[in-house]
Design a protein around this motif. Sequence first.
Motif, PDB file in Angstrom:
ATOM      1  N   TYR A  15       2.920  -0.061   0.533  1.00  0.00           N
ATOM      2  CA  TYR A  15       4.164  -0.612   0.017  1.00  0.00           C
ATOM      3  C   TYR A  15       5.205   0.476  -0.238  1.00  0.00           C
ATOM      4  N   PRO A  16       6.474   0.162   0.007  1.00  0.00           N
ATOM      5  CA  PRO A  16       7.534   1.094  -0.391  1.00  0.00           C
ATOM      6  C   PRO A  16       7.636   1.132  -1.911  1.00  0.00           C
ATOM      7  N   LYS A  92       5.267  -2.059   3.636  1.00  0.00           N
ATOM      8  CA  LYS A  92       5.907  -1.214   4.647  1.00  0.00           C
ATOM      9  C   LYS A  92       5.095  -1.216   5.934  1.00  0.00           C
TER      10      LYS A  92
END
Length: 229
Positions: A15-16, A92
């Motif tokens: 994940y960002p 992401k």
Amino acid sequence: MQTENEIVSITFFEYPKRNRWWAFNQMQLAIAPLKKARGVKFFKLMGTGGGSGFSLKPDLKTYALLMVWENQDFAKNFTTSDAYLRFNQQCKSNFTYWMQCIQSHGTWHSQQPFSPMDKKATGPVMVITRARLKWSKVLRFLTQVPAGSRAAAGAEGLIYTKGIGEWPAIEQATFSYWKNQQFMENFAYQSAHRDIVRKVKKEHWYQEELFARFVPVSLDQSQAASPRS
């Protein structure tokens, strides 16, 4: 023993930074939607560690979703489900390993999640090890983590490994992917890892443990799962 159809998947979602709090909350919020997934027999949504194998440092950007499916059709359909799409929209990147279990002993929260099939590993092999520590042994376990991580990082024939778990220190697991079974056994029985296992058994660190081996499969039956480095 399992039917030939049972499929196990483990997906790593990265994940960002802006979505990491969302990802953390899914450890509870995603349980109900995942339970509704058609054909799922067992699942665990877990955090991950930042090192090789067990790690004291969490990887706050990566989460792992382990699922056991009745057959490959249910496994395929999951990627079009609302539960999966919610993860996919927020992350992401993600990568899924598809597997069939060939050996398993022990339990996970008193369940036997995997049903081994009668098949030998002739090529790449995956391993999941999982343990729930006794509270009285947590500090003892933590002193052994650096040596175990160093051994895993330098293991010959290791394609990929990641520490996974539901609770830091107390409930820990490791996923590893090896070029073949011989490399995996060399690490398990001829390294610092072997010495740690001896201490575990002698000092009775675990309340519960599980060890399972898998072979990679493709859902279209055309090729094995792609290695990830």
